[in-house]
Design an enzyme around this catalytic site. Structure first.
Site, short mmCIF file in Angstrom:
data_model
loop_
_atom_site.label_atom_id
_atom_site.label_comp_id
_atom_site.label_asym_id
_atom_site.label_seq_id
_atom_site.Cartn_x
_atom_site.Cartn_y
_atom_site.Cartn_z
N ASP A 193 0.80 -1.22 0.00
CA ASP A 193 0.00 0.00 0.00
C ASP A 193 0.84 1.27 0.00
O ASP A 193 0.42 2.31 0.52
CB ASP A 193 -0.97 0.02 1.21
CG ASP A 193 -1.87 -1.19 1.22
OD1 ASP A 193 -2.20 -1.69 0.12
OD2 ASP A 193 -2.25 -1.64 2.32
N LYS A 240 1.85 2.10 -5.14
CA LYS A 240 2.40 1.54 -6.40
C LYS A 240 1.47 1.82 -7.58
O LYS A 240 1.91 2.18 -8.66
CB LYS A 240 2.61 0.02 -6.25
CG LYS A 240 3.58 -0.34 -5.13
CD LYS A 240 3.66 -1.83 -4.92
CE LYS A 240 2.42 -2.43 -4.32
NZ LYS A 240 2.14 -2.04 -2.91
N GLY A 258 -4.44 -4.30 -3.82
CA GLY A 258 -5.44 -3.28 -4.14
C GLY A 258 -4.67 -2.04 -4.52
O GLY A 258 -4.07 -1.40 -3.65
N HIS A 259 -4.63 -1.73 -5.80
CA HIS A 259 -3.82 -0.60 -6.28
C HIS A 259 -4.76 0.53 -6.73
O HIS A 259 -5.52 0.36 -7.68
CB HIS A 259 -2.91 -1.04 -7.44
CG HIS A 259 -1.86 -2.03 -7.00
ND1 HIS A 259 -0.90 -2.54 -7.84
CD2 HIS A 259 -1.62 -2.58 -5.79
CE1 HIS A 259 -0.13 -3.38 -7.16
NE2 HIS A 259 -0.55 -3.43 -5.91
N GLN A 314 2.11 -6.02 -3.18
CA GLN A 314 2.52 -6.12 -1.79
C GLN A 314 3.80 -5.28 -1.57
O GLN A 314 4.03 -4.33 -2.28
CB GLN A 314 2.74 -7.58 -1.35
CG GLN A 314 1.45 -8.38 -1.23
CD GLN A 314 0.88 -8.84 -2.56
OE1 GLN A 314 1.56 -9.50 -3.32
NE2 GLN A 314 -0.36 -8.51 -2.83
P1 GDP Z 1 -0.73 0.32 -3.55
O1 GDP Z 1 -1.31 -0.95 -3.08
O2 GDP Z 1 0.75 0.40 -3.31
O3 GDP Z 1 -1.08 0.67 -4.96
O4 GDP Z 1 -1.37 1.47 -2.64
P2 GDP Z 1 -2.92 1.61 -2.25
O5 GDP Z 1 -3.67 2.09 -3.42
O6 GDP Z 1 -3.42 0.39 -1.56
O7 GDP Z 1 -2.84 2.71 -1.11
C1 GDP Z 1 -2.31 3.97 -1.33
C2 GDP Z 1 -3.39 5.01 -1.00
O8 GDP Z 1 -2.79 6.30 -0.91
C3 GDP Z 1 -4.43 5.13 -2.10
O9 GDP Z 1 -5.66 5.49 -1.50
C4 GDP Z 1 -3.91 6.27 -2.95
O10 GDP Z 1 -4.93 6.93 -3.66
C5 GDP Z 1 -3.31 7.17 -1.92
N1 GDP Z 1 -2.13 7.96 -2.36
C6 GDP Z 1 -1.17 7.59 -3.23
N2 GDP Z 1 -0.20 8.53 -3.27
C7 GDP Z 1 -0.57 9.49 -2.40
C8 GDP Z 1 0.05 10.71 -1.96
O11 GDP Z 1 1.15 11.08 -2.35
N3 GDP Z 1 -0.62 11.42 -1.01
C9 GDP Z 1 -1.84 11.03 -0.52
N4 GDP Z 1 -2.41 11.81 0.40
N5 GDP Z 1 -2.43 9.89 -0.91
C10 GDP Z 1 -1.80 9.13 -1.82
P1 IMO Z 2 -0.82 -4.19 -2.25
O1 IMO Z 2 -0.35 -4.74 -3.57
C1 IMO Z 2 -0.97 -4.60 2.07
C2 IMO Z 2 -0.95 -8.65 3.69
C3 IMO Z 2 -2.20 -9.12 4.40
C4 IMO Z 2 -1.61 -10.09 5.38
C5 IMO Z 2 -0.47 -10.73 4.60
C6 IMO Z 2 -0.83 -12.06 3.95
O2 IMO Z 2 -2.12 -3.49 -2.32
O3 IMO Z 2 0.24 -3.41 -1.60
P2 IMO Z 2 -2.35 -12.79 1.92
O4 IMO Z 2 -3.75 -12.42 1.55
O5 IMO Z 2 -1.34 -12.42 0.88
O6 IMO Z 2 -2.23 -14.21 2.37
O7 IMO Z 2 -2.02 -11.91 3.22
O8 IMO Z 2 -0.12 -9.80 3.59
N1 IMO Z 2 -1.16 -8.16 2.31
C7 IMO Z 2 -1.12 -6.86 1.97
N2 IMO Z 2 -0.98 -5.77 2.74
N3 IMO Z 2 -1.05 -4.49 0.73
C8 IMO Z 2 -1.17 -5.58 -0.03
O9 IMO Z 2 -1.12 -5.51 -1.39
C9 IMO Z 2 -1.25 -6.84 0.58
N4 IMO Z 2 -1.39 -8.11 0.12
C10 IMO Z 2 -1.32 -8.90 1.20
O10 IMO Z 2 -2.86 -8.05 5.02
O11 IMO Z 2 -1.05 -9.40 6.47
MG MG Z 3 -2.84 -1.63 -1.82
#
Ligand code: GDP
Ligand code: IMO
Ligand code: MG
Length: 425
Positions: free
Chosen positions: A13, A16, A40-41, A222
């Protein structure tokens, strides 16, 4: 041409999705190499928001081909939902995606096994997303799995039933109520949908694209601290989230890897169980969660929050061979009077700058404190307008890690991105 890799350096999270979507503009090919719908991207542009689970984050770019590599695990139901949602926004998703025949399938019973095994672990559960990731990779390495290419075989249904029966036998050890048929019809229907996609020999496709001088951007899922080898085992995911995973998950040799970009948040978050040395279980942690909207993009769970951890960041940089850093979400701390960074750990009174083998070690972080910048950074578009206190924070991280922070993200939107330098190997 080479494969540039973008991957998370923390517990996932990091942002990416946003960065891959931004960078994809300059790449004719974007490829996911591991993980599955546990990811979840999130992508924000033109006042719209999308969350991608299986589909690479280059899908919204007109001239970008998106490849789902052999290292990915696919749940056809989730894949179809995702495609229909994107298609609904006018994107010709089918034209833009190719899927490796060697990617493994997540069966409905894999999800049941995930849930049963987490329930059996009780308080020591991993905190899995319950998408069936672990059991699917277990079947892959155990040589029982079903692959995307298998759906083209005439005996697919028979092979599906064989694996399902194995799962039902395996489930006998758990005291867990389930209905093995619950999602079956929907799943088989979604398999038909999947069949209509461009199913390819991904490794041949990847290597011929590179031969044809096409730049490829590999999108990690991840984060490095969830890597099955280098994460805080057993509180990890079941794939290689580190750079080496791009080779095995796409079928390219290590010599084809170009620039490795490591993404990190200016603080830390973690979803699920496991060590988190700089975790803040106080009002500041709550502020980070509230201001950063730190709730899982896949499960909606509140994310644990804490200060930036340099020990962990340096470790992730080491195992990935990171060439450039991308710092996300510092804007979340815009109102903070002080900001902290953990520079080392104290374990049993002894200071160290290494992550201990023992996942359960009691770690006391040693912090360096920084004066907050106290400015809204979300509208800043160029480096020269960034406040001194903020640049102090940036330069300290660069000095300590020895790696330049070339991109700074200060908001979820595509446009809230500052490029300081563009590195290309
Ligand atoms: P990922 O799994 O690495 O793609 O990240 P996620 O989408 O799960 O979580 C990142 C969250 O931060 C999302 O809600 C993005 O919309 C938000 N986000 C990304 N970059 C920024 C930033 O620079 N500032 C803020 N405030 N939010 C951001
Ligand atoms: P993105 O790509 C954050 C965490 C789960 C759990 C552990 C194992 O959005 O960054 P799993 O379902 O893979 O067996 O879970 O890894 N986890 C993540 N945490 N971002 C993710 O993906 C994750 N994918 C798995 O919360 O602790
Ligand atoms: Mg994510």
């Amino acid at each position: 041409m080479k494969v540039d890799v973008v991957l998370g350096l923390q517990w996932g999270d990091e942002g990416k999705g946003k960065i891959v979507d931004v960078l994809a503009k300059g790449y004719p090919v974007v490829a996911r190499f591991q993980g599955g719908p546990n990811a979840g991207h999130s992508l924000h542009f033109d006042d719209k928001k999308f969350v991608l689970h299986t589909i690479p984050s280059g899908v919204f770019r007109k001239s970008t081909m998106n490849i789902i590599g052999n290292g990915v695990v696919i749940d056809p139901i989730i894949f179809r939902e995702e495609c229909l949602q994107i298609e609904g926004s006018g994107v010709p998703v089918r034209e833009r995606i190719s899927i490796s025949k060697k990617a493994h399938l997540i069966l409905p019973t894999h999800r049941i096994i995930d849930a049963a095994s987490e329930a059996a672990k009780g308080a020591s559960k991993i905190g899995s997303t319950l998408k069936g990731i672990g059991p699917t990779y277990m079947d892959k390495t155990g040589r029982n799995g079903l692959r995307v290419g298998d759906i083209l075989a005439s005996n697919f249904l028979e092979r599906y039933n064989t694996l399902k029966s194995k799962h039902i036998s395996f489930l006998k050890q758990f005291d867990f109520e389930y209905n093995a048929d619950e999602r079956e019809e929907e799943w088989l229907d979604a398999v038909e949908y999947l069949r209509s996609f461009n199913l390819v020999d991904g490794e041949y496709l990847m290597n011929s694209l590179l031969e044809d001088n096409k730049r490829v951007l590999a999108e990690g899922a991840q984060g490095s601290l969830l890597d099955v080898d280098f994460g805080s085992y057993p509180f990890v995911t079941s794939s290689t989230t580190t750079c080496a995973g791009a080779c095995t998950g796409l079928g390219v040799s290590p010599s084809k890897i170009g620039t490795v970009s490591g993404i990190f948040k200016a603080y830390c978050t973690r979803v699920g169980s496991g060590p988190f040395p700089t975790e803040l279980n106080d009002a500041t942690g709550e502020e980070l969660r509230k201001l950063g909207f730190e709730f899982g993009a896949t499960t909606g769970r509140p994310r644990r929050t804490g200060w930036l951890d340099l020990v962990a960041l340096k470790y992730a940089i080491m195992v990935n061979g990171v060439d450039q850093l991308i710092m996300m979400k510092a804007d979340v701390m815009d109102t903070f009077d002080t900001v902290k960074i953990a520079v080392s750990y104290k374990i049993d009174g002894v200071e160290t700058d290494e992550i201990p083998f023992d996942t359960y070690a009691e770690i006391e972080p040693v912090y360096k404190e920084f004066k907050g910048w106290k400015r809204d950074l979300t509208a800043v578009t160029q480096e020269c307008d960034l406040p001194f206190e903020f640049m102090n924070y940036v330069r300290f991280i660069e000095k300590e890690t020895g790696v330049p922070i070339n991109i700074i993200s200060l908001g979820p939107d595509r446009d809230q991105t500052i490029f300081r330098e563009v590195l290309s190997k």
